[in-house]
Scaffold this motif. Structure first.
Motif, PDB file in Angstrom:
ATOM      1  N   ILE A 138       0.828  -1.205   0.000  1.00  0.00           N
ATOM      2  CA  ILE A 138       0.000   0.000   0.000  1.00  0.00           C
ATOM      3  C   ILE A 138       0.865   1.259   0.000  1.00  0.00           C
ATOM      4  O   ILE A 138       0.610   2.207  -0.737  1.00  0.00           O
ATOM      5  CB  ILE A 138      -0.950  -0.001   1.214  1.00  0.00           C
ATOM      6  CG1 ILE A 138      -2.104  -0.965   0.970  1.00  0.00           C
ATOM      7  CG2 ILE A 138      -1.496   1.383   1.503  1.00  0.00           C
ATOM      8  CD1 ILE A 138      -3.061  -0.513  -0.118  1.00  0.00           C
ATOM      9  N   ASP A 139       1.915   1.277   0.821  1.00  0.00           N
ATOM     10  CA  ASP A 139       2.850   2.410   0.834  1.00  0.00           C
ATOM     11  C   ASP A 139       4.034   2.048  -0.059  1.00  0.00           C
ATOM     12  O   ASP A 139       5.108   1.699   0.385  1.00  0.00           O
ATOM     13  CB  ASP A 139       3.308   2.697   2.266  1.00  0.00           C
ATOM     14  CG  ASP A 139       4.110   3.989   2.360  1.00  0.00           C
ATOM     15  OD1 ASP A 139       4.143   4.748   1.369  1.00  0.00           O
ATOM     16  OD2 ASP A 139       4.708   4.226   3.428  1.00  0.00           O
ATOM     17  N   PHE A 140       3.817   2.151  -1.365  1.00  0.00           N
ATOM     18  CA  PHE A 140       4.764   1.652  -2.351  1.00  0.00           C
ATOM     19  C   PHE A 140       5.904   2.647  -2.609  1.00  0.00           C
ATOM     20  O   PHE A 140       5.761   3.841  -2.356  1.00  0.00           O
ATOM     21  CB  PHE A 140       4.029   1.405  -3.682  1.00  0.00           C
ATOM     22  CG  PHE A 140       3.196   2.589  -4.129  1.00  0.00           C
ATOM     23  CD1 PHE A 140       3.755   3.701  -4.735  1.00  0.00           C
ATOM     24  CD2 PHE A 140       1.823   2.570  -3.930  1.00  0.00           C
ATOM     25  CE1 PHE A 140       2.985   4.775  -5.134  1.00  0.00           C
ATOM     26  CE2 PHE A 140       1.033   3.646  -4.333  1.00  0.00           C
ATOM     27  CZ  PHE A 140       1.618   4.751  -4.936  1.00  0.00           C
ATOM     28  N   PRO A 141       7.047   2.139  -3.120  1.00  0.00           N
ATOM     29  CA  PRO A 141       8.062   3.054  -3.664  1.00  0.00           C
ATOM     30  C   PRO A 141       7.550   3.601  -4.991  1.00  0.00           C
ATOM     31  O   PRO A 141       7.101   2.841  -5.857  1.00  0.00           O
ATOM     32  CB  PRO A 141       9.284   2.162  -3.849  1.00  0.00           C
ATOM     33  CG  PRO A 141       8.744   0.776  -3.974  1.00  0.00           C
ATOM     34  CD  PRO A 141       7.475   0.736  -3.165  1.00  0.00           C
ATOM     35  N   TYR A 142       7.637   4.919  -5.164  1.00  0.00           N
ATOM     36  CA  TYR A 142       6.975   5.521  -6.327  1.00  0.00           C
ATOM     37  C   TYR A 142       7.538   5.016  -7.645  1.00  0.00           C
ATOM     38  O   TYR A 142       6.779   4.837  -8.610  1.00  0.00           O
ATOM     39  CB  TYR A 142       7.064   7.051  -6.287  1.00  0.00           C
ATOM     40  CG  TYR A 142       6.403   7.659  -7.509  1.00  0.00           C
ATOM     41  CD1 TYR A 142       5.023   7.620  -7.645  1.00  0.00           C
ATOM     42  CD2 TYR A 142       7.165   8.192  -8.547  1.00  0.00           C
ATOM     43  CE1 TYR A 142       4.404   8.128  -8.780  1.00  0.00           C
ATOM     44  CE2 TYR A 142       6.563   8.692  -9.681  1.00  0.00           C
ATOM     45  CZ  TYR A 142       5.181   8.664  -9.792  1.00  0.00           C
ATOM     46  OH  TYR A 142       4.574   9.145 -10.925  1.00  0.00           O
TER      47      TYR A 142
END
Length: 555
Positions: free
Chosen positions: A380-384
């Protein structure tokens, strides 16, 4: 009986390409530019769209434009075959421009102001349908076989590119004035209307003595309208249910819509000059291309909303962006998707002129499906950078598919049927998009409804919210939280506002609840469960589109 009109100017095809590309871009841009500008629009007319009873206004601002386009492109393509594609197309430019002017002069406030905007946006969608139903037919008439894929590729790029550029443009223009999202169409529309009337002319065959299929048109328009209205209302909360699928009126709308579409199929089989030319479905390339296009749009239509909710509701706040700024930044962070399509569309169109559509379109859909698998694997909190690669691959896959697929469809039909063929192609695509939004929203809302209330109630009570106020907030439909994220407002602040409990909390608890991290952490787990389902379904639809694409001939 047919009439053949041949353009005298050899440069006419480039004039036709430039004008239709501007028109398709403008029509597609307006389908998405309003999405990002919705917070400014509702502030401008003094309406809280998340208040009880007002969510319907929000839904119809989003869905009304697409519903009208899905319903009207086939009849308007048929009228183009009968009375001239350029004539209907030119009228569409004028209607679209007039509606844009009327939209910017909304004299009402509150619900009346919302109804004004929804109504004129539907007229604007009629104008956009007149443009989109006939633009591909005009290009097919104007370009020879060995350049048709390139021309239609540019047109397709303009259409899908407009959808995503509208996300950024809406955010920028809304900062200045909410009416600017409608003003932007006016100079383009006026210039395009004059340019089209002066330079475009009939260059293909049309039916002189064709009759209008009234019963077919009525049953098709009513059936598809009721079906899409039922799907739209199904997303709306009903009594104590998170969605409205148990609402008797929704059940009636869906049932009657399906019954009318079945009746439409029987009517078309008996009609001497049907609106929906069923004999075209006997053409292998036409049927395979439309099935593939429908499956692709069914997978891709809701993607825009899912990514916006993911970015605006979770990722951007976790990375320090204020909720009020997230609509504009969501559009900016989704630009790799647009870039992938803009690069792949014209190239694949040119290559399809030389090597055929089958291999390119099929490969594009396989890449498209693989990109959803990649998105599914992201946290969910991915590396862009990983997110950007996946959505760029999605854009490249859709670009590889769209241009060859459109060229294959339009080149497969007799010249006198190109208007209705263009309308049928657009109907399959627009219906897929509208159905996709309903299906994906339903999947997300059902996933949230099963786990979000308990998490929200316990999280609020842990930070000082009384149990009764926390239970009331947790009992609100999850669609409110999703739409709050789309509108760029603080979801917890919006949910707790009716109870008046926020001012009674300690400063620390109030800052925690309305800060950037509380809601994203709260919603992450249930939202991820929904994402898994959505992206898995989209990947499967991409594979189905690839299989349908394989059904067409090699050349």
């Amino acid at each position: 009986m047919t009439e053949v009109l041949v353009p005298k100017n050899l440069h006419y095809k480039w004039v036709a390409l430039a004008n239709t590309t501007a028109a398709v871009f403008m029509a597609a841009l307006d389908g998405s530019i309003v999405l990002i500008a919705l917070p400014a629009i509702f502030r401008g007319i003094g309406l809280n769209p998340l208040a009880p009873g007002n969510i319907g206004y929000l839904l119809w601002m989003i869905m009304g434009y697409r519903l009208v386009q899905a319903v009207f492109v086939v009849p308007l393509g048929r009228l183009g075959d009968m009375f001239g594609r350029v004539r209907i197309y030119n009228a569409g430019f004028a209607v679209f421009t007039l509606a844009s002017i009327l939209l910017s002069f909304d004299p009402f406030h509150g619900g009346g102001g919302a109804i004004w905007l929804i109504g004129w946006r539907m007229l604007q969608a009629v104008g956009g349908s007149m443009l989109m139903a006939n633009s591909a037919a005009i290009l097919t008439d104007a370009f020879p076989d060995d350049q048709r894929g390139f021309a239609l590729g540019i047109n397709q790029v303009a259409g899908l590119g407009g959808q995503f550029i509208g996300l950024v443009a809406g955010g920028i223009l809304a900062i200045w004035d909410w009416r600017a999202v409608f003003w932007v169409n006016v100079p383009v529309g006026i210039f395009g209307t004059i340019w089209a009337y002066r330079n475009l002319r009939e260059s293909g065959r049309r039916r002189r003595r064709a009759r209008f299929d009234w019963w077919g048109n009525l049953t098709f328009a009513a059936g598809l309208s009721l079906l899409l209205i039922g799907i739209t209302n199904g997303i709306h909360p009903y009594r104590d249910h998170a969605m409205g699928w148990t609402n008797p009126s929704v059940v009636v709308q869906l049932g009657l819509g399906i019954a009318l579409l079945i009746a439409f199929a029987f009517i078309e089989r008996q009609a001497t000059e049907p609106m929906f030319s069923l004999e075209l479905l006997r053409i292998r390339a036409f049927t395979a291309g439309n099935l593939a296009g429908f499956a692709a749009r069914l997978g891709q239509g809701g993607l825009q909303f899912v990514l916006i909710i993911w970015l605006q509701g979770i990722w951007l706040p976790l990375h320090g962006y204020d909720y009020a700024d997230t609509p504009l930044w969501a559009g900016i962070f989704m630009l790799p998707l647009t870039a992938g399509f803009l690069v792949a569309g014209p190239v694949s169109g040119h290559l399809s002129d030389r090597f055929g559509a089958r291999g390119l379109a099929t490969s594009g859909m396989l890449l498209y499906a693989a990109s959803f698998i990649g998105l599914l694997a992201l946290p969910i909190d991915f590396p862009y950078w990983a997110f950007a690669v996946m959505i760029a691959a999605n854009g490249v896959g859709m670009g590889m598919f769209s241009s060859p697929n459109s060229s294959s469809i339009m080149s497969s039909v007799p010249p006198e049927h190109r208007g209705v063929a263009s309308g049928m192609r657009a109907t399959f695509q627009n219906s897929g998009t509208a159905l996709s939004i309903g299906v994906f929203f339903s999947l997300m809302i059902s996933g949230l409804a099963s786990s979000l209330p308990a998490s929200l109630s316990s999280g609020l009570q842990a930070h000082g919210v009384p149990a009764d106020a926390a239970a009331q907030a947790a009992g609100l439909p999850p669609v409110s939280s999703l739409f709050a994220a789309i509108l760029g407002v603080n979801p917890i602040g919006t949910i707790l506002a009716p109870s008046g409990v926020l001012p009674t909390l300690s400063e620390a608890d109030r800052q925690t609840l309305t800060g950037r991290e509380f809601f994203p952490h709260l919603i992450s787990a249930p939202f991820h469960d929904g994402l898994v389902v959505v992206f898995a379904v989209s990947a499967a639809l991409g594979v189905l589109a690839a299989l349908a694409s394989l059904l067409r001939e090699r050349r």
